[in-house]
Design an enzyme around this catalytic site. Structure first.
Site, mmCIF file in Angstrom:
data_model
loop_
_atom_site.group_PDB
_atom_site.id
_atom_site.type_symbol
_atom_site.label_atom_id
_atom_site.label_comp_id
_atom_site.label_asym_id
_atom_site.label_seq_id
_atom_site.Cartn_x
_atom_site.Cartn_y
_atom_site.Cartn_z
ATOM 1 C CG ASP A 1 -2.322 -0.854 0.856
ATOM 2 O OD1 ASP A 1 -2.201 -1.541 -0.096
ATOM 3 O OD2 ASP A 1 -3.023 -1.043 1.897
ATOM 4 C CB CYS B 1 2.828 -6.337 4.448
ATOM 5 S SG CYS B 1 4.277 -5.697 5.042
ATOM 6 C CG ASP B 2 -0.648 -2.712 4.805
ATOM 7 O OD1 ASP B 2 0.340 -2.894 5.763
ATOM 8 O OD2 ASP B 2 -1.011 -1.582 4.636
ATOM 9 C CB CYS C 1 5.671 0.122 8.409
ATOM 10 S SG CYS C 1 5.853 0.388 6.373
ATOM 11 C CD GLU D 1 -3.603 2.370 3.257
ATOM 12 O OE1 GLU D 1 -4.077 1.360 3.731
ATOM 13 O OE2 GLU D 1 -2.505 2.771 3.116
ATOM 14 C CB SER E 1 -2.404 4.755 5.726
ATOM 15 O OG SER E 1 -1.117 4.079 6.722
#
Length: 665
Positions: free
Chosen positions: A135, A177-178, A248, A526, A552
């Site tokens: 993203d 991740c996302d 992250c 997003e 986000s």
């Protein structure tokens, strides 16, 4: 699609000749064999197997021997390791081909560790992968139109891979991740009586100097406001991902999904947020392989772990962490995959009213510790200790340890691991772990409140969401209430909104209304590019955002998203006109709020009159899907709309879809 503009074309590329493309002049290449000896040994077949086993099982043994597995060990039990691995690394870690993001760059190492452990314990590991997008990489590009829809596609692929190994006895899922991690949890959740174990892919370390991956995503906006130089941007941008793997450094969607996976009981205790590439991270893969075999021996399946109580625990832990609002989409989808009741907006609101926030992590503050520091402070089990003492979680649930959550927390409380890691954080970074993960009393004394609020009103009759703790504290009154009334600045595309912000066309007190960003308009994009750019304006805290898109997990400010119904589904947000007066009220103590049309360019007339006028207005004539909306995403949007929409987790409810198709036939 946005494309990086390179300063100059590489001479290595321009010098490639036609001859170099169509032929390599090497006679050794032309000596091509047609036969080979094949593997040594023999398949461990019996007459009964030849008479009763399906041909696929028998041919599978042939394939396994052909790939180099010892034929004498082909009757060992089969286990599947699925991952979201992306890119191609040399053994020394050098990049051969890049992945989409650091989060999946190193997870192949976890696959290898888990596989070696299974092999050593006389099981046969199979490995498959379905990689995932980023993203961060797709912010502000047409790639974002595929982001949330990808989650459903990946879950389908992962489930098909699970079913395509019919001899499999269990599944280890490795993801970070996302979208890849929620997709992996959806796939594992559907496994029923088959045991599954989740291995979170961990996080990247902080740079020794410079900026984290949250702040670094605002380089363009800050340069546009003359706050930084090109040289500064080039320097910090290069070093923000201080280590090559992991999600992250902030508690965004990737980190929150790891936390939720552990809170569901799908992952071993204290595996979420581990630092990618480190020994403690690799150890989790080995132990997860052992856990898989233990679950198989005990006859404990995924449905024994994923229960209504486990889903409730995950929602409670999400609230205690102050996690990303994107998990409001993913937790219902995981529950649905497990054939459990999906939590509603009212359920989320009730949990957030009851559960205090206990974690001080970027971006929620106040001190904004990084995810690896949250891990060292104790991560999920440390938070759960506080929640158990407060009677807020059900610690009788089963986990993938094969035992109850109580057993895990009892171990954690007295473990050497806990005491050594917390001591490490104090000695290494000078941080008191009890300032990162706080007791309820300590959190209360520091004014750390619950995070997520669900405003309603004449512009959001089916609900919306805001991270109320992300509102600038100076805007909160003595009653812990945020109030804002301002004129609407309406945009139907993100690109127009970002340009208006960068060009200084958004004034103090404005309410940015970004519509056509929901599932039907843009795949529920997003819009961190908007919120991060706003953060750089000198008057940013006095600008609010309303949108039918999503945010986000690192977004901050008075930003209200998931507004439902979305504009293109006939929602009243699609009737807002430029200059309309919009009132936002967020009570952070009661976790209640409203978002209302209360006036127009001529003056204010109140919420009741606003409701009447909205009922009389037509939808704006300029509403439209994003011009580059893929056909795949259009189909996804129609299917999720028929399946319960945003608050239903954006899933595919086959029964409802088939019933609707039958009605229309």
């Amino acid at each position: 699609m946005a494309v990086l503009s390179l300063p100059q074309r590489s001479s290595a590329i321009t010098s490639i000749t036609l001859t170099a493309v169509i032929e390599t002049d090497d006679p050794a290449l032309w000596r091509v064999p047609t036969h080979a000896a094949g593997p040594a040994g023999a398949l461990p077949l019996t007459a009964e197997m030849l008479l009763t086993q399906p041909s696929g099982n028998l041919f599978g043994m042939t394939q396994s021997a052909g790939m180099g597995w010892d034929p004498a060990r082909l009757l060992d039990p089969h286990f599947l390791i699925l991952s979201t691995h992306g890119g191609l690394r040399a053994e020394n870690g050098e990049a051969i081909a890049l992945g989409f993001h650091t989060g999946h760059w190193e997870v192949g190492l976890l696959v290898a560790e888990a596989a070696r452990e299974l092999k050593a314990l006389h099981a046969i590991p199979f490995a498959g992968a379905c990689t995932d997008p980023c993203d961060g990489r797709t912010q502000g590009t047409t790639g974002m139109l595929d982001s949330l829809p990808y989650r459903n596609d990946a879950a389908i692929v992962l489930r098909r891979l699970i079913r395509s190994l019919p001899t499999g006895k269990g599944v280890i899922g490795i993801a970070t991740c996302d979208k890849g991690l929620p997709a992996m949890m959806m796939a594992l959740a559907s496994s029923g009586k088959t045991p599954t174990v989740l291995v979170p892919g961990g996080v990247t370390l902080l740079p020794e100097s410079g900026e984290d991956t949250a702040k670094v995503q605002t380089l363009g906006a800050r340069f546009a406001q003359n706050q930084i130089s090109v040289d500064y941007a080039s320097d910090v941008g290069c070093r923000a991902c201080a280590t090559p793997g992991g999600g992250c450094q902030f508690l965004g969607t990737a980190a929150t999904a790891q936390v939720v996976g552990e809170a569901l009981g799908l992952a071993l205790p204290h595996t979420a947020l581990a630092p990618s590439g480190q020994a403690i991270w690799l150890d989790a893969a080995r132990r997860s392989a052992r856990a898989m075999l233990r679950l198989h021996d005990l006859g404990i399946g995924t449905s024994d772990v994923l229960t209504p109580a486990a889903v409730q625990n995950a929602m409670v832990v999400h609230a205690a962490f102050g996690g990303s609002t994107n998990l409001l989409l993913h937790v219902p989808a995981i529950a649905f995959a497990a054939k459990l009741q999906r939590p509603t907006a009212a359920d989320w609101a009730e949990v957030n009213r009851q559960v205090p926030r206990l974690v001080d992590a970027l971006p929620n503050g106040p001190r904004n510790f990084a995810t690896v520091q949250v891990f060292l402070a104790g991560g999920v089990p440390e938070v759960m200790l506080h929640l158990r003492r407060s009677g807020l979680i059900d610690s009788r649930v089963k986990t993938v340890t094969g035992e109850t959550l109580d057993a895990s927390l009892d171990w954690w409380q007295e473990s050497r691991r806990r005491h050594e890691l917390r001591r490490c954080l104090q000695a290494q970074d000078g941080i008191d772990p009890d300032e990162v993960i706080l007791s309820p009393d300590r959190a209360r004394s520091k004014g750390i409140g619950s995070t997520v609020c669900f405003p309603v009103g004449n512009l959001a009759p089916e609900g919306s969401v805001i991270k109320s703790t992300a509102i600038d504290p100076s805007l909160i009154d003595e009653n812990n209430v945020y109030r804002h009334v301002g004129p609407a600045r309406v945009f139907t595309e993100e690109e127009a909104a970002i340009q208006a912000i960068k060009n200084g066309e958004v004034a103090q007190g404005d309410v940015i209304v970004l519509i056509c960003g929901g599932p039907l308009g843009a795949g529920m994009q997003e819009i961190y590019q908007i919120t991060s750019a706003l953060k750089q304006l000198p008057h940013c805290k006095h600008v609010a955002v309303l949108t039918d898109a999503r945010f986000s997990g690192v977004s901050t400010g008075a930003c209200i998203g998931h507004i439902s119904p979305e504009a293109l589904a006939g929602g009243p947000i699609g009737k807002i006109l430029e200059g309309d007066r919009i009132e936002i009220v967020i009570d952070r103590r009661r976790l209640a709020g409203t978002v209302q049309l209360v006036g127009d360019a001529g003056g204010e007339f109140g919420a009741e009159e606003g409701s009447r006028r909205l009922a009389q207005r037509e939808l704006r004539p300029d509403l439209h899907p994003h011009p580059s909306l893929p056909e795949d995403t259009r189909l996804w949007a129609a299917l999720v709309q028929a399946s319960g929409g945003v608050w239903g987790g954006c899933v595919y409810d086959a029964d409802r879809i088939i019933a609707l198709l039958a009605r229309w036939a």
